[in-house]
Design an enzyme around this catalytic site. Structure first.
Site, PDB file in Angstrom:
ATOM      1  N   CYS A   1       0.846  -1.200   0.000  1.00 15.03           N
ATOM      2  CA  CYS A   1       0.000   0.000   0.000  1.00 15.03           C
ATOM      3  C   CYS A   1       0.876   1.242   0.000  1.00 15.03           C
ATOM      4  O   CYS A   1       1.884   1.284   0.692  1.00 15.03           O
ATOM      5  CB  CYS A   1      -0.882  -0.028   1.243  1.00 15.03           C
ATOM      6  SG  CYS A   1      -1.941   1.406   1.440  1.00 15.03           S
TER       7      CYS A   1
ATOM      8  N   HIS B   1      -9.154  -3.655  -1.624  1.00 13.40           N
ATOM      9  CA  HIS B   1      -8.115  -2.876  -0.938  1.00 13.40           C
ATOM     10  C   HIS B   1      -8.466  -1.382  -0.981  1.00 13.40           C
ATOM     11  O   HIS B   1      -8.437  -0.699   0.048  1.00 13.40           O
ATOM     12  CB  HIS B   1      -6.761  -3.143  -1.614  1.00 13.40           C
ATOM     13  CG  HIS B   1      -5.619  -2.376  -1.034  1.00 13.40           C
ATOM     14  ND1 HIS B   1      -4.522  -2.983  -0.441  1.00 13.40           N
ATOM     15  CD2 HIS B   1      -5.366  -1.043  -0.969  1.00 13.40           C
ATOM     16  CE1 HIS B   1      -3.675  -2.047  -0.032  1.00 13.40           C
ATOM     17  NE2 HIS B   1      -4.157  -0.858  -0.349  1.00 13.40           N
ATOM     18  N   GLU B   2      -8.807  -0.874  -2.176  1.00 10.77           N
ATOM     19  CA  GLU B   2      -9.085   0.564  -2.321  1.00 10.77           C
ATOM     20  C   GLU B   2     -10.347   0.970  -1.565  1.00 10.77           C
ATOM     21  O   GLU B   2     -10.377   2.020  -0.909  1.00 10.77           O
ATOM     22  CB  GLU B   2      -9.215   0.943  -3.798  1.00 10.77           C
ATOM     23  CG  GLU B   2      -7.967   0.723  -4.634  1.00 10.77           C
ATOM     24  CD  GLU B   2      -6.710   1.301  -4.025  1.00 10.77           C
ATOM     25  OE1 GLU B   2      -6.782   2.323  -3.316  1.00 10.77           O
ATOM     26  OE2 GLU B   2      -5.635   0.709  -4.238  1.00 10.77           O
TER      27      GLU B   2
ATOM     28  N   HIS C   1     -10.065   1.551   2.105  1.00 15.09           N
ATOM     29  CA  HIS C   1      -9.554   2.877   2.498  1.00 15.09           C
ATOM     30  C   HIS C   1     -10.699   3.848   2.765  1.00 15.09           C
ATOM     31  O   HIS C   1     -10.575   4.747   3.594  1.00 15.09           O
ATOM     32  CB  HIS C   1      -8.665   3.449   1.383  1.00 15.09           C
ATOM     33  CG  HIS C   1      -7.262   2.926   1.374  1.00 15.09           C
ATOM     34  ND1 HIS C   1      -6.395   3.080   2.429  1.00 15.09           N
ATOM     35  CD2 HIS C   1      -6.552   2.279   0.414  1.00 15.09           C
ATOM     36  CE1 HIS C   1      -5.221   2.545   2.123  1.00 15.09           C
ATOM     37  NE2 HIS C   1      -5.287   2.038   0.904  1.00 15.09           N
TER      38      HIS C   1
END
Ligand code: NI
Length: 184
Positions: free
Chosen positions: A99, A141-142, A145
């Site tokens: 990341c 993953h994104e 966030h």
């Protein structure tokens, strides 16, 4: 366009739930997306979320290099606004992730293998698709966030968490900076 500063783990903007975007077609969002794409490519990375550039809004940008795509075609640079991910089935698999907000580190993260994605594009049209494999992992993953979640919080075996120069290359790296595949 402008290069934006990337927040690192520990900055409060990475821990909060990002706000919904009321108008995906606004000039403000267009500018944000342009700057995020420039910042992602400069990093270099394959994905970036707005909180990582200190903007707590539900916006992500990503692309899939053809070398990483199961279909060999890849995915062009895409911006998604207010994305909602829903797992398809319960199957999960492990792969190493890195990341841009945790430079130099990587860890093995379980992710759903297939997801349904519903979002808006910056032209106001709806983006709706079923996605699997590398791209599904990247989007999980994104989108994490946007909910204040960094990949170590998804790990269940911290013995696989460490520095990439000790662990070797990650399988999926938002951060391509240290990777052979950025080469990826
Ligand atoms: Ni990340």
């Amino acid at each position: 366009m402008a290069l934006l500063k990337i927040a690192k783990m520990g900055h409060p903007v990475l821990s909060r739930v990002a706000d919904m975007v009321s108008d995906p077609t606004s000039a403000e969002i267009k500018q944000l997306v342009d700057d995020m794409v420039e910042t992602m490519l400069d990093a270099p990375g394959v994905g970036l979320s707005a909180p990582q550039v200190h903007v707590p809004k539900r916006v992500i940008v990503y692309y899939v290099p053809e070398t990483r795509a199961e279909d060999g075609i890849g995915e062009p640079i895409t911006a998604l606004i207010n994305p909602v991910l829903t797992p398809i089935g319960l199957s999960r698999e492990y792969a190493t992730e890195a990341c841009l907000s945790l430079p130099g580190m990587a860890g093995s993260v379980p992710r759903f293998m297939s997801i349904h994605v519903l979002a808006k594009r910056i032209d106001g049209l709806t983006f709706e698709r079923e996605i699997s494999g590398y791209q599904a992992r990247l989007l999980q993953h994104e989108c994490d966030h946007l909910d204040g979640i960094l990949y170590p919080m998804r790990m269940d075996d911290l013995t696989t968490f460490g520095y990439t120069d000790e662990l070797g290359e990650p399988d999926v790296e938002e951060d391509l900076g240290e990777s052979a595949c950025a080469r990826d």
